[in-house]
Design an enzyme around this catalytic site. Sequence first.
Site, PDB file in Angstrom:
ATOM      1  N   ALA A  23      27.752  46.720  32.414  1.00  0.00           N
ATOM      2  CA  ALA A  23      26.494  45.765  32.874  1.00  0.00           C
ATOM      3  C   ALA A  23      26.026  44.763  31.840  1.00  0.00           C
ATOM      4  CB  ALA A  23      25.794  46.638  33.877  1.00  0.00           C
ATOM      5  N   PHE A  34      21.905  48.819  34.992  1.00  0.00           N
ATOM      6  CA  PHE A  34      21.560  49.905  35.723  1.00  0.00           C
ATOM      7  C   PHE A  34      20.553  50.791  34.665  1.00  0.00           C
ATOM      8  CE2 PHE A  34      25.293  50.462  39.020  1.00  0.00           C
ATOM      9  CZ  PHE A  34      24.384  49.555  39.744  1.00  0.00           C
ATOM     10  N   ARG A  35      21.201  50.992  33.507  1.00  0.00           N
ATOM     11  CA  ARG A  35      20.437  51.900  32.834  1.00  0.00           C
ATOM     12  C   ARG A  35      19.692  51.576  31.710  1.00  0.00           C
ATOM     13  NH1 ARG A  35      25.037  53.702  34.584  1.00  0.00           N
ATOM     14  NH2 ARG A  35      24.993  55.394  36.072  1.00  0.00           N
ATOM     15  N   GLN A 102      33.690  47.028  33.845  1.00  0.00           N
ATOM     16  CA  GLN A 102      33.119  47.812  35.015  1.00  0.00           C
ATOM     17  C   GLN A 102      32.175  47.012  35.852  1.00  0.00           C
ATOM     18  OE1 GLN A 102      31.557  51.810  33.023  1.00  0.00           O
ATOM     19  NE2 GLN A 102      31.887  50.285  31.409  1.00  0.00           N
ATOM     20  N   ILE A 104      31.234  43.843  38.489  1.00  0.00           N
ATOM     21  CA  ILE A 104      31.702  43.392  39.688  1.00  0.00           C
ATOM     22  C   ILE A 104      31.169  41.988  40.091  1.00  0.00           C
ATOM     23  CG2 ILE A 104      31.732  45.681  40.648  1.00  0.00           C
ATOM     24  CD1 ILE A 104      28.936  45.130  41.893  1.00  0.00           C
ATOM     25  N   HIS A 120      35.820  48.427  39.022  1.00  0.00           N
ATOM     26  CA  HIS A 120      34.870  48.780  40.098  1.00  0.00           C
ATOM     27  C   HIS A 120      34.708  47.687  41.129  1.00  0.00           C
ATOM     28  CE1 HIS A 120      32.467  51.695  37.113  1.00  0.00           C
ATOM     29  NE2 HIS A 120      33.639  52.118  37.865  1.00  0.00           N
ATOM     30  N   CYS A 151      35.559  40.027  64.812  1.00  0.00           N
ATOM     31  CA  CYS A 151      36.264  41.238  65.592  1.00  0.00           C
ATOM     32  C   CYS A 151      35.477  42.202  65.888  1.00  0.00           C
ATOM     33  CB  CYS A 151      37.657  41.749  65.234  1.00  0.00           C
ATOM     34  SG  CYS A 151      37.184  42.828  63.733  1.00  0.00           S
ATOM     35  N   ASN A 212      26.354  47.889  21.469  1.00  0.00           N
ATOM     36  CA  ASN A 212      25.442  48.275  22.728  1.00  0.00           C
ATOM     37  C   ASN A 212      23.983  48.360  22.203  1.00  0.00           C
ATOM     38  OD1 ASN A 212      25.697  48.780  25.697  1.00  0.00           O
ATOM     39  ND2 ASN A 212      24.731  50.847  25.174  1.00  0.00           N
TER      40      ASN A 212
END
Length: 237
Positions: A23, A34-35, A102, A104, A120, A151, A212
Site C-alpha cells: 500500500a 492500512f498501517r 499486494q 488492488i 490480492h 440476474c 519503507n
Amino acid sequence: MEKIETLKKWISESRNIVFFGGAGVSTESGIPDFRGVDGLYHQKYDFPPEEIISRRFFRSHPEEFYKFYKDKMLPLGFEPNITHRVLARWEEEGRLSAVVTQNIDGLHQKAGSKTVHELHGSVLRNYCQRCGKFHSAEFVKESEGVPMCECGGIVKPDVVLYGEGLDEKTMYDAMMAIYHADLLIVAGTSLTVYPAAGLVRFFQGDRLVLINRDETPYDHAAGLVLHESLGKIFEQL
Ligand code: CNA
C-alpha cells in the site's frame, strides 16, 4: 558508499529486478495505506476494518461492507506516481521482470507495467456471484447500496478478503519471479500480511533492498534498508 549510490549501482548491474510492493507504493498517489500513520487502521469505524473486509462480514452484512468499501477501498480517479512510472520504465528497458503487488488499485498497469502479479486481486474486476458476469468498478461505485447484477445476484469485487485464499497461479507466478530475481526490491509494505509477506523468503540472491518508512520484520535480512519515502528515492533513480 551512500545507500542511494549502492542502490543505483545494484540497479545498473541487474537484468532481472523484481519489485515487491504494498500500500505504501500508492500513498503518494493519495490512496491511504492500512498501517501507516494516516492509515485506515488508525481511524474509527463501527467495526474494525479487518472485520469489515472479511468474507464472513461480506456475507452477513453486505450493506455495511459496501458502505466501507465504496468509501475507503475503491480508489477511482487516482493517478500513478513516480514509483509506478519508474518501474514501468525499467520493464520497458528490459531490466525488470515483474512487479508483485499486494495492492488492488491497478495503478501499476495504469503506469504501463505489463507483468504485474496482483496477489490480492483488483478493484477493477467485479463479478456476479450468481451468473459470473463482469462489472466495472464504476458500476460498483455508482450502484445504490449493494451492487446487484441484472440476474439478481450480488456482485463481488475480485479482491481477496480476510478468510479467503489467494489465487494459486498468481501466488506461484509471484514465487517463481522472486526465486529467479537477481535483485529484489521490497517497498511500501509492512510485511505483516501472510501468506504474501512470506514470499520474500523465496529470494535466492544476495541483493535484497527494503524501502519503507517504518521498520519491517524483514529489515534484518536485507542488504540495504532505506527508511524513506518511496517518492524521494524513486525520483533519484
Ligand atoms: P500496510 O500494512 O498498510 O503497510 C504499508 C507500509 O508502507 C507501512 O509500513 C508504511 O510505513 C509504508 N509507507 C506508506 N507510505 C509510504 C511511502 N510513501 N514511502 C515509503 N513507505 C511508505 O500495507 P501492506 O501492503 O503491507 O498490507 C497489505 C494489505 C494492504 C494488502 O492486502 C492491500 O490490499 C492493502 N491495501 C492496498 C491499498 C492499495 O491498493 N493502494 C491501499 C490500502 C491497503
